[in-house]
Design a protein around this motif. Structure first.
Motif: not given
Length: 256
Positions: A192, A208, A210, A236
């Protein structure tokens, strides 16, 4: 005439209320305030009547003055007016070029003091409920710059990408895609990531994702400097923390 002196003051991460009481008292005593782009200019309300205030900010691709010019200005102002406060965003000793200014002042006999500030590397993630450490997830965090003085990606990024630590990267939006490629090459493609622009201010924006997709998401959202990049499994936890916070607020309101 006031005695020449220099105080480096941390302005905090952007929210004008996130400044220390000692910093406010120092601003009130200053004869001259030289402030950076990342220092909220609302803090100039604490300047005493008659104090000189001057913007000397630097941001990526836009420098009001070079560092050498700032050093010369500090010396000139201190010798002419007395107490100079260098108001720097965050904490002066976290990528603030403080040592260069300290050495320039001391070289001509000007005494120096430092008032620490709340670093954006810590406060901005916290403001969005992103913990930098969490028992059972990680035991440490790195704070690193995205680029070196020459404009190259810091070698520390490659080392950080190999660790289980949370990695907070400053001044890195221009190299975001390349930096994420380094994390992906170290098996972190699904880790993340949060990017927070102008954190703790009313202009704050956050995305947000990855390691694999954050560069695309940031570009789509129009994120740029100044932003903080947080890479790590702790990101996360942000969604559940915000959800719990909202639920608590709803319960509090309904109980009135």
């Amino acid at each position: 005439m006031s005695i020449p002196q220099l105080t480096l003051v941390g302005a905090g991460p952007g929210d004008p209320e996130l400044i220390t009481l000692k910093a406010v008292k120092t601003l009130q005593q200053a004869d001259v305030i030289l402030y950076d782009a990342l220092a909220n200019d609302a803090l100039l309300q604490y300047a005493r009547p008659g104090a000189i205030t001057r913007f000397v900010g630097k941001r990526y691709g836009c420098h009001a003055l070079s560092q050498q010019e700032i050093n010369h200005l500090i010396i000139e102002m201190a010798q002419r007016h007395g107490h100079v406060v260098r108001l720097k965003g965050g904490d002066p000793f976290v990528f603030g070029r403080a040592q260069e200014e300290i050495e320039a002042a001391r070289a001509v006999g000007i005494p120096v003091a430092v008032v620490p500030g709340i670093s954006s590397a810590l406060a901005v993630p916290a403001s969005q409920m992103v913990p930098l450490t969490c028992r059972g997830i990680n035991e440490s965090f790195w704070v690193t710059t995205g680029t070196t003085q020459s404009g190259e990606i810091s070698a520390d990024i490659k080392l950080a990408a190999q660790s289980s630590a949370t990695v907070i990267i400053l001044m890195a939006m221009s190299k975001l895609e390349t930096i994420m490629d380094i994390f992906a090459a170290n098996g972190k493609a699904e880790t993340p990531v949060a990017i927070i622009q102008e954190g703790t201010t009313t202009r704050q924006k956050m995305v947000t994702g990855t390691v694999r997709d954050i560069a695309f998401k940031a570009q789509y959202a129009g994120l740029g400097n100044p932003s903080i990049i947080v890479v790590g499994e702790v990101v996360s936890l942000q969604a559940s923390n915000i959800k719990a916070q909202v639920q608590h607020e709803l319960l509090r309101v309904s109980a009135r």
